[in-house]
Design an enzyme around this catalytic site. Sequence first.
Site, PDB file in Angstrom:
ATOM      1  N   LEU A 106     -14.079 -21.296  18.329  1.00  0.00           N
ATOM      2  CA  LEU A 106     -13.005 -21.693  19.154  1.00  0.00           C
ATOM      3  C   LEU A 106     -13.527 -22.351  20.643  1.00  0.00           C
ATOM      4  CD1 LEU A 106     -10.052 -22.582  19.315  1.00  0.00           C
ATOM      5  CD2 LEU A 106      -9.823 -20.231  20.204  1.00  0.00           C
ATOM      6  N   ASP A 107     -13.413 -23.499  20.643  1.00  0.00           N
ATOM      7  CA  ASP A 107     -13.511 -24.316  22.051  1.00  0.00           C
ATOM      8  C   ASP A 107     -15.046 -24.178  22.585  1.00  0.00           C
ATOM      9  OD1 ASP A 107     -10.918 -24.913  22.342  1.00  0.00           O
ATOM     10  OD2 ASP A 107     -10.198 -23.181  23.492  1.00  0.00           O
ATOM     11  N   GLU A 108     -15.947 -24.137  21.574  1.00  0.00           N
ATOM     12  CA  GLU A 108     -17.318 -23.930  21.917  1.00  0.00           C
ATOM     13  C   GLU A 108     -18.283 -25.049  21.322  1.00  0.00           C
ATOM     14  OE1 GLU A 108     -18.994 -20.060  21.342  1.00  0.00           O
ATOM     15  OE2 GLU A 108     -17.614 -19.023  22.593  1.00  0.00           O
TER      16      GLU A 108
END
Length: 300
Positions: free
Chosen positions: A243-245
């Site tokens: 997530l969000d990486e």
Amino acid sequence: MTTTTREPEATADATHPRSVRFVLTLSCPDKPGIVRAVTGFLDDAGFDIAEHQQFDDHVGGRLFLRTALAGGDPRETAGTMEAAFGRLAGEFDMDFAFHDGRAQRVLVMVSKFGHCLNDLIYRWRTGTLGAELVAVVSNHEDLRPMAEAAGLPFIHIPVTAATKPAAEERLQEVIGEQRADLVVLARYMQVLSNELTAALHGRAINIHHSFLPGFKGAKPYHQAYARGVKMVGATAHYVTESLDEGPIIEQEVFRVDHVPDADALARIGRDAEAQALARAITWHCQHRILLNNTRTVVFR
């Protein structure tokens, strides 16, 4: 080192001698003779180089290259060019692709926030997005009027914990039906499964409303306010299982002071979100982004 060479800007007129017909993108282990071999192949095929950019990653030991081509045999297609280039690519262990001038088809996913969708619709209608919006998918009905007013199909796919597998199966059907080249999460407030992110590897872009890698996950503006930030940002990145990486494509930032509360930071940040996302989409659809493990090479 990054090297950029540009000829006069190409036009969309197919009879113009400088019209770009194909874009070649490639990456490979860096060693002498690659650029000479590539340009020699293109010259033998009768192409002119309208734009050339390359990056030598001395840390990772790889070469990244983007070359826009004009001229050549009018019977050539991206497929025939890839077949002819295959022997040379094998010599240098290249990951490569030839892209034609077809506009990329973009499917936009939203929830209840409409500022990014509204901005993308405006850029699409004015011809500045560099891509073709084809449909809007949402887990809510709120933005149906905005999409349909722009003449875009609006597909409502509700999502709950119990229905998520079926919802994602339906989403993949829609992506296929719309022949979407790129899926854009324009403030789509659902986490995609690992299976779906793997299926969309390299062709799904998310806008996160913070300056990653800081303030991941939910309510990043509230996290930023709690930390007393002096800059509010937004990050456009490729979607991955983490997530969000995903690899970062573009970021936009605005300076703030101690006055704005979390809601005010969110209002300020919406412009950053729209700008970063639009640039990321345009660059992706112009084949200006090459993946470099967890990073990107962006030929602007």
